[in-house]
Scaffold this motif. Sequence first.
Motif, PDB file in Angstrom:
ATOM      1  N   ILE A 204       1.065  -1.271   0.075  1.00 43.35           N
ATOM      2  CA  ILE A 204       0.188  -0.043   0.082  1.00 43.35           C
ATOM      3  C   ILE A 204       0.929   1.119   0.012  1.00 43.35           C
ATOM      4  O   ILE A 204       0.744   2.282  -0.775  1.00 43.35           O
ATOM      5  N   VAL A 205       1.876   1.334   0.756  1.00 46.71           N
ATOM      6  CA  VAL A 205       2.713   2.548   1.222  1.00 46.71           C
ATOM      7  C   VAL A 205       3.438   2.754  -0.469  1.00 46.71           C
ATOM      8  O   VAL A 205       3.414   3.706  -1.046  1.00 46.71           O
ATOM      9  N   LEU A 206       3.724   1.838  -1.067  1.00 45.19           N
ATOM     10  CA  LEU A 206       4.390   1.812  -2.303  1.00 45.19           C
ATOM     11  C   LEU A 206       3.437   2.539  -3.287  1.00 45.19           C
ATOM     12  O   LEU A 206       3.570   3.355  -4.082  1.00 45.19           O
ATOM     13  N   ALA A 207       2.186   1.922  -3.324  1.00 42.56           N
ATOM     14  CA  ALA A 207       1.370   2.357  -4.413  1.00 42.56           C
ATOM     15  C   ALA A 207       0.718   3.645  -4.147  1.00 42.56           C
ATOM     16  O   ALA A 207       0.348   4.143  -5.137  1.00 42.56           O
ATOM     17  N   LEU A 208       0.750   4.145  -2.994  1.00 44.20           N
ATOM     18  CA  LEU A 208       0.287   5.293  -2.814  1.00 44.20           C
ATOM     19  C   LEU A 208       1.111   6.415  -3.411  1.00 44.20           C
ATOM     20  O   LEU A 208       0.549   7.531  -3.500  1.00 44.20           O
ATOM     21  N   GLN A 209       2.210   5.972  -3.672  1.00 46.25           N
ATOM     22  CA  GLN A 209       3.145   7.090  -4.365  1.00 46.25           C
ATOM     23  C   GLN A 209       2.565   7.261  -5.851  1.00 46.25           C
ATOM     24  O   GLN A 209       2.939   8.213  -6.387  1.00 46.25           O
ATOM     25  N   THR A 210       1.688   6.495  -6.433  1.00 47.45           N
ATOM     26  CA  THR A 210       1.144   6.717  -7.763  1.00 47.45           C
ATOM     27  C   THR A 210      -0.274   7.635  -7.636  1.00 47.45           C
ATOM     28  O   THR A 210      -0.619   7.998  -8.677  1.00 47.45           O
ATOM     29  N   VAL A 211      -0.612   7.870  -6.297  1.00 48.00           N
ATOM     30  CA  VAL A 211      -1.864   8.648  -6.160  1.00 48.00           C
ATOM     31  C   VAL A 211      -1.741   9.927  -6.912  1.00 48.00           C
ATOM     32  O   VAL A 211      -2.724  10.208  -7.786  1.00 48.00           O
ATOM     33  N   VAL A 212      -0.697  10.691  -6.661  1.00 48.00           N
ATOM     34  CA  VAL A 212      -0.494  12.077  -7.508  1.00 48.00           C
ATOM     35  C   VAL A 212       0.176  11.649  -8.982  1.00 48.00           C
ATOM     36  O   VAL A 212      -0.365  12.495  -9.863  1.00 48.00           O
ATOM     37  N   ALA A 213       1.109  10.795  -8.936  1.00 41.99           N
ATOM     38  CA  ALA A 213       1.750  10.705 -10.118  1.00 41.99           C
ATOM     39  C   ALA A 213       0.729  10.262 -11.178  1.00 41.99           C
ATOM     40  O   ALA A 213       1.095  10.526 -12.489  1.00 41.99           O
ATOM     41  N   ASP A 217      -3.715  15.896 -12.183  1.00 44.78           N
ATOM     42  CA  ASP A 217      -3.108  16.697 -13.203  1.00 44.78           C
ATOM     43  C   ASP A 217      -1.749  17.320 -12.992  1.00 44.78           C
ATOM     44  O   ASP A 217      -1.538  17.829 -11.935  1.00 44.78           O
ATOM     45  N   PRO A 218      -0.779  16.947 -13.640  1.00 41.78           N
ATOM     46  CA  PRO A 218       0.548  17.726 -13.382  1.00 41.78           C
ATOM     47  C   PRO A 218       0.694  19.126 -12.954  1.00 41.78           C
ATOM     48  O   PRO A 218       1.580  19.528 -12.473  1.00 41.78           O
ATOM     49  N   ALA A 219      -0.176  19.729 -13.355  1.00 37.12           N
ATOM     50  CA  ALA A 219      -0.200  21.338 -13.413  1.00 37.12           C
ATOM     51  C   ALA A 219      -1.022  21.878 -11.855  1.00 37.12           C
ATOM     52  O   ALA A 219      -0.744  22.709 -11.748  1.00 37.12           O
ATOM     53  N   ALA A 220      -1.270  20.440 -11.287  1.00 40.46           N
ATOM     54  CA  ALA A 220      -1.968  21.107  -9.890  1.00 40.46           C
ATOM     55  C   ALA A 220      -1.071  20.361  -9.012  1.00 40.46           C
ATOM     56  O   ALA A 220      -0.906  19.003  -8.944  1.00 40.46           O
ATOM     57  N   VAL A 255      -8.893  18.274  -6.238  1.00 40.59           N
ATOM     58  CA  VAL A 255      -7.816  17.474  -6.194  1.00 40.59           C
ATOM     59  C   VAL A 255      -8.096  16.830  -4.727  1.00 40.59           C
ATOM     60  O   VAL A 255      -7.592  15.564  -4.679  1.00 40.59           O
ATOM     61  N   ARG A 256      -8.290  17.100  -3.770  1.00 42.85           N
ATOM     62  CA  ARG A 256      -8.642  16.695  -2.480  1.00 42.85           C
ATOM     63  C   ARG A 256      -9.498  15.448  -2.664  1.00 42.85           C
ATOM     64  O   ARG A 256      -9.102  14.399  -2.006  1.00 42.85           O
ATOM     65  N   ALA A 257     -10.477  15.498  -3.521  1.00 44.49           N
ATOM     66  CA  ALA A 257     -11.447  14.478  -3.627  1.00 44.49           C
ATOM     67  C   ALA A 257     -10.896  13.321  -4.318  1.00 44.49           C
ATOM     68  O   ALA A 257     -11.032  12.172  -4.200  1.00 44.49           O
ATOM     69  N   VAL A 258      -9.996  13.556  -5.162  1.00 41.15           N
ATOM     70  CA  VAL A 258      -8.934  12.523  -6.209  1.00 41.15           C
ATOM     71  C   VAL A 258      -8.141  11.890  -5.088  1.00 41.15           C
ATOM     72  O   VAL A 258      -7.980  10.483  -5.460  1.00 41.15           O
ATOM     73  N   ILE A 259      -7.447  12.520  -4.377  1.00 38.06           N
ATOM     74  CA  ILE A 259      -6.448  11.971  -3.429  1.00 38.06           C
ATOM     75  C   ILE A 259      -7.169  11.050  -2.314  1.00 38.06           C
ATOM     76  O   ILE A 259      -6.880   9.908  -2.399  1.00 38.06           O
TER      77      ILE A 259
END
Length: 381
Positions: A204-213, A217-220, A255-259
């Motif tokens: 899970i810890v490793l997978a959470l690194q994909t939440v943003v990536a 949106d890279p601009a956010a 963005v908060r909702a996506v995270i």
Amino acid sequence: MHFGEVIQWRHDLHRIPELGLQEHRTSDYLAGVLDGLGLRVTRHVGGTGIVATLRNGDGPAVGLRADMDGLPLTERGDRDYRSQHDGVMHACGHDGHMAMLLGAAAVLVEERGFDGTVEMILQPAEEHGLGAKAMLADGLLRRFPVRAMFGIHNMPGHPLGHLATRAGGLMAGEDNFEIRVVGRGGHAARPQMVVDPIVIAAEIVLALQTVVARNVDPAAPAVVSCTEITTDGARNAIPGEVVIRGDTRSFSGEVRAVIEANIRRLAEGISAAHGGRAVVRYTHEFEPTINDAQAVAAALNAARITVPPEHVDGDTPPWTASEDFGAFLREVPGCFMLLGNGADSTPLHSPDYDFDDGALEVGVRYYVNLVRGVLPGPSAS
């Protein structure tokens, strides 16, 4: 007024730091100074909070806000005004913020030059995001309505006395999460009989690194950080549960909702794939600090009167730290300003930090110029 008095107020307040919603001595000190200046002082707004009202004419009202609380740190250094409260210090400059507001009140009482009402808002419990909500819940804006609210935070790393802000998102919102991974514990020598929550949690810890990536949106701007992992296991036992705790930062509700949605999806899906389950708790701690464009324009006008225009940055980069001032900006337009504490100064939240007294006069003059710009007197209309 003599700015030596503002320095003395700052040093006095630095000596008596208190944690959030425990700022009783601080509140007594502030109320005494403000009452002595002739303001109408209302205490116990949202607990230990204070609102001091300065009325000069029939114009509209604006709010100026400073935070009151210290941090649970032991101060280092031998300055003669060091903290008298063991284990608590003003390591974020709230002593300076309060002193600047007192100084602005003193100048405005003495010189006037505006038409309307200034509400001096002294807010408790900023550090844990509780004080603004407490004041709002206690009817702050109903009891003391303002058309705009303004605040300042000192900024180590910025040149001393420089002023910086931006329209839109200046500081991030902060959310916290807790993921409780439930497996089936057992003897470390018999792993085939368990559902290992450590293995699940690691994935899970490793997978959470994909939440943003891979979802934002890279601009956010956004950040997801796992900050703590605990288990109920022992050296020779595979635990039955693992708890992952962490922190997220973002600048918008979308963005908060996506995270949040993706943290839940990944934690629950990975746990189920391994035969375990995940219970996710996600909480909103700080609202993002979103500056109003019109309020920013007024703040920048005041800043350029206060210091040379080249010392003012009207498009400073967003900062992913969080500020309780954001809760006020959800309810009323306003602008939060950053005040340089020195390019090489010690970072905030360090036991070696100290607010630079050289910034106090800039902060006071900025507030005074801001009030006179937003609430111009008859001769300026």
